[in-house]
Design a protein around this motif. Structure first.
Motif, PDB file in Angstrom:
ATOM      1  N   TYR A  87      31.926 -19.450 -56.157  1.00 21.20           N
ATOM      2  CA  TYR A  87      32.271 -20.849 -55.948  1.00 21.20           C
ATOM      3  C   TYR A  87      33.197 -21.343 -57.056  1.00 21.20           C
ATOM      4  N   PRO A  88      34.040 -22.327 -56.732  1.00 19.01           N
ATOM      5  CA  PRO A  88      34.921 -22.891 -57.755  1.00 19.01           C
ATOM      6  C   PRO A  88      34.134 -23.715 -58.780  1.00 19.01           C
ATOM      7  N   ARG A  89      34.756 -23.895 -59.913  1.00 20.13           N
ATOM      8  CA  ARG A  89      34.140 -24.657 -61.006  1.00 20.13           C
ATOM      9  C   ARG A  89      33.756 -26.068 -60.544  1.00 20.13           C
ATOM     10  N   ARG A 139      33.332 -14.416 -63.655  1.00 20.33           N
ATOM     11  CA  ARG A 139      34.039 -14.082 -62.406  1.00 20.33           C
ATOM     12  C   ARG A 139      34.822 -12.786 -62.564  1.00 20.33           C
ATOM     13  N   ARG A 161      32.070 -20.664 -50.584  1.00 16.78           N
ATOM     14  CA  ARG A 161      31.622 -22.051 -50.493  1.00 16.78           C
ATOM     15  C   ARG A 161      30.138 -22.077 -50.133  1.00 16.78           C
TER      16      ARG A 161
END
Length: 172
Positions: A87-89, A139, A161
């Motif tokens: 997932y993104p930060r 990551r 997501r």
């Protein structure tokens, strides 16, 4: 999918997904932080390697961690599947902040009887600071391991997501 490693950065939701996955597939859920922290003062389990080796000798389990350095290779070598919560930060940081705030305010007992405190928020070891500072390195480490020929037999599931993770879990 019988020996599963759920990986991702701090705060991605590894424990929640691993616990739910274990329930859905009838796998024994192993919470790595609970194995790592042995007692008050965030004392580290001196028998971590032996304890983890004994547990992952079993045929059916799910672990919620990239793995502490002492047991990282052991976990990756024994797993048959890696589920990466990539997932993104912008997704991870609000999660880790809410979780730590809740734990601090409610004085929730954690691993080894420990609790997050207001003072802990000033430490670089605090989950919020750790999640921010280790995000890129974690990551990279996961990506590197997934490309490593030693772990080539692993089935990898990369979920970008939370809704992808929910849909994947529901599909099992």
């Amino acid at each position: 999918m019988e020996r599963v490693l759920v990986v991702g950065v701090t705060g991605a939701g590894k424990s929640t997904l691993a616990r739910d996955l274990g329930g859905r597939l009838g796998l024994r859920y192993l919470e790595m932080d609970a194995l790592y922290f042995a007692g008050p003062g965030w004392a580290v389990n001196e028998r971590l390697v032996e304890d983890v080796a004994g547990l992952v000798d079993g045929p059916r389990w799910v672990v919620d961690s990239l793995g502490y350095p002492e047991v990282r290779d052991l976990l990756w070598e024994r797993a048959d599947t890696v589920v990466w919560l990539d997932y993104p930060r912008r997704v991870v940081m609000p999660r880790v902040l809410r979780r730590s705030l809740r734990r601090t305010v409610t004085r929730e007992e954690l691993f080894g009887g420990n609790r997050e405190t207001w003072r802990d928020w000033l430490s670089r070891e605090h989950p919020a600071w750790w999640a921010w500072s280790q995000f890129t390195a974690r990551r990279r480490e996961i990506g590197r391991r997934l490309r490593d020929p030693r772990f080539a037999p692993l089935h990898a599931v990369r979920l970008g997501r939370p809704r992808d993770a929910a849909a994947w879990l529901a599909s099992l």
